[in-house]
Enzyme design. Structure first.
Site, PDB file in Angstrom:
ATOM      1  CB  SER A 147      -0.977  -0.045   1.177  1.00  0.00           C
ATOM      2  OG  SER A 147      -1.967   0.940   1.053  1.00  0.00           O
TER       3      SER A 147
ATOM      4  CG  ASP B 155      -6.976  -2.485  -3.737  1.00  0.00           C
ATOM      5  OD1 ASP B 155      -7.668  -1.846  -2.918  1.00  0.00           O
ATOM      6  OD2 ASP B 155      -5.730  -2.515  -3.696  1.00  0.00           O
TER       7      ASP B 155
ATOM      8  CG  HIS C  42      -5.541  -2.259   0.019  1.00  0.00           C
ATOM      9  ND1 HIS C  42      -4.945  -1.710  -1.105  1.00  0.00           N
ATOM     10  CD2 HIS C  42      -4.888  -1.716   1.090  1.00  0.00           C
ATOM     11  CE1 HIS C  42      -4.000  -0.879  -0.728  1.00  0.00           C
ATOM     12  NE2 HIS C  42      -3.932  -0.864   0.588  1.00  0.00           N
TER      13      HIS C  42
END
Length: 323
Positions: free
Chosen positions: A186, A272, A302
């Protein structure tokens, strides 16, 4: 949830319609040169974390503007004194935490540098690095901090920290300065890719579901945080969208990945909503010097491949950093 973005066949060729901001290369060259000129020496001291097979160090290095950035350095015992090093960057809102909380890469035989994120550590893990800069009006969170001007952006500071963490890793005991990899998930994935783009010392980079890829595109697709911070801000500052997006283009990985010259690994969850696939593929397809290894997960969000990705990435890193 079902896939909501472009079909995979179209993702593989998707490119953003936006152009890199004028002076983008000089913007980053100037930022890094100024921060290196303001920096000091890397400082570290051994800490007793109760680890039986790893040596642990508390590290402080100079990041953006010469500011202190903290990290944990973990070195496996008995494997030699010139180990490949994995520089690990962290997800949105988290800090380096306690020494024992992140041991994955050291357990795989790498020296590991766990880099704190300035001004973070209040959502899912503790942090120790302040961000001494203020900002103008912003939504709660990080994405809209400093959107008045490219030189005020929070993510300019954070991505600079990432690039300079690589310099610090090269100076630490137990590491081979010619075998440095950057990795993260991320926000950490964005930092890993940015470090590889901005610092030629990086020998390999891996990113799972990277943030900051295709910011303008993602604003059209999701209101999940962190991109939801930006949509909330623009709902109030109704006439500023183009100005703000032009500023944020300076830290969009789509315009940094063309500079990456090392082996690159990226994982994408096709459902995601936090970092939509087309934004990530825009950054992937902008890579010009390398052909990346890309893993896609049609039923994952995600987290992408999660622990399956980490297991695969460990083997991939050993291939890229042999010795």
């Amino acid at each position: 949830m079902p896939q909501f973005d472009l079909p995979l066949e179209q993702l593989r060729s998707y490119r953003t319609a936006r152009a890199a901001p004028p002076g983008h290369t000089e913007y980053w060259q100037r930022t890094l040169a100024q921060s290196r000129a303001a920096g000091g020496s890397v400082r570290y001291q051994a800490v007793d974390a109760g680890l039986a097979v790893l040596d642990a160090y508390d590290v402080t290095f100079s990041g953006f503007g010469g500011h202190d950035v903290h990290a944990w350095h973990l070195v496996p015992r008995g494997l030699g004194d010139r180990l490949p090093v994995v520089v690990e960057f962290l997800g949105y809102g988290g800090g380096r935490g306690l020494v024992h909380e992140r041991l994955t890469w050291a357990a795989h035989g790498f020296a590991q540098l766990v880099v704190d994120s300035r001004g973070q550590g209040g959502i899912w893990n503790t942090g120790d690095t302040p961000d001494p800069h203020g900002s103008g009006p912003a939504t709660p969170g990080l994405l809209t901090r400093g959107v008045e001007h490219p030189y005020q952006l929070y993510y300019r500071r954070l991505l600079t920290d990432a690039a300079l963490a690589v310099d610090a890793a090269a100076e630490l005991p137990g590491t081979d300065p010619d075998r440095i990899a950057t990795i993260g998930h991320s926000q950490g994935g964005a930092m890993a890719l940015a470090a590889a783009a901005l610092n030629p010392r990086v020998a390999a980079t891996g990113a799972r579901a990277p943030f900051l890829c295709g910011i303008a595109r993602n604003l059209q697709l999701t209101d999940a945080v962190p991109y939801g911070e930006l949509s909330a801000y623009l709902a109030l500052y109704r006439d500023r969208a183009e100005q703000v997006l032009d500023v944020l283009d300076h830290v969009d990985l789509t315009f940094l990945t063309p500079q990456i010259a090392c082996p690159t690994w990226i994982s994408v969850g096709l459902t995601d909503l936090i970092c939509p696939p087309s934004g990530i593929f825009g950054a992937i397809n902008a890579l010009g010097q390398v052909r990346p290894e890309v893993r896609t997960w049609p039923y994952n969000g995600h987290e992408a491949g999660g622990p399956h990705d980490e297991a695969h990435l460990a083997g991939w890193l050993h291939q890229q950093l042999p010795g």
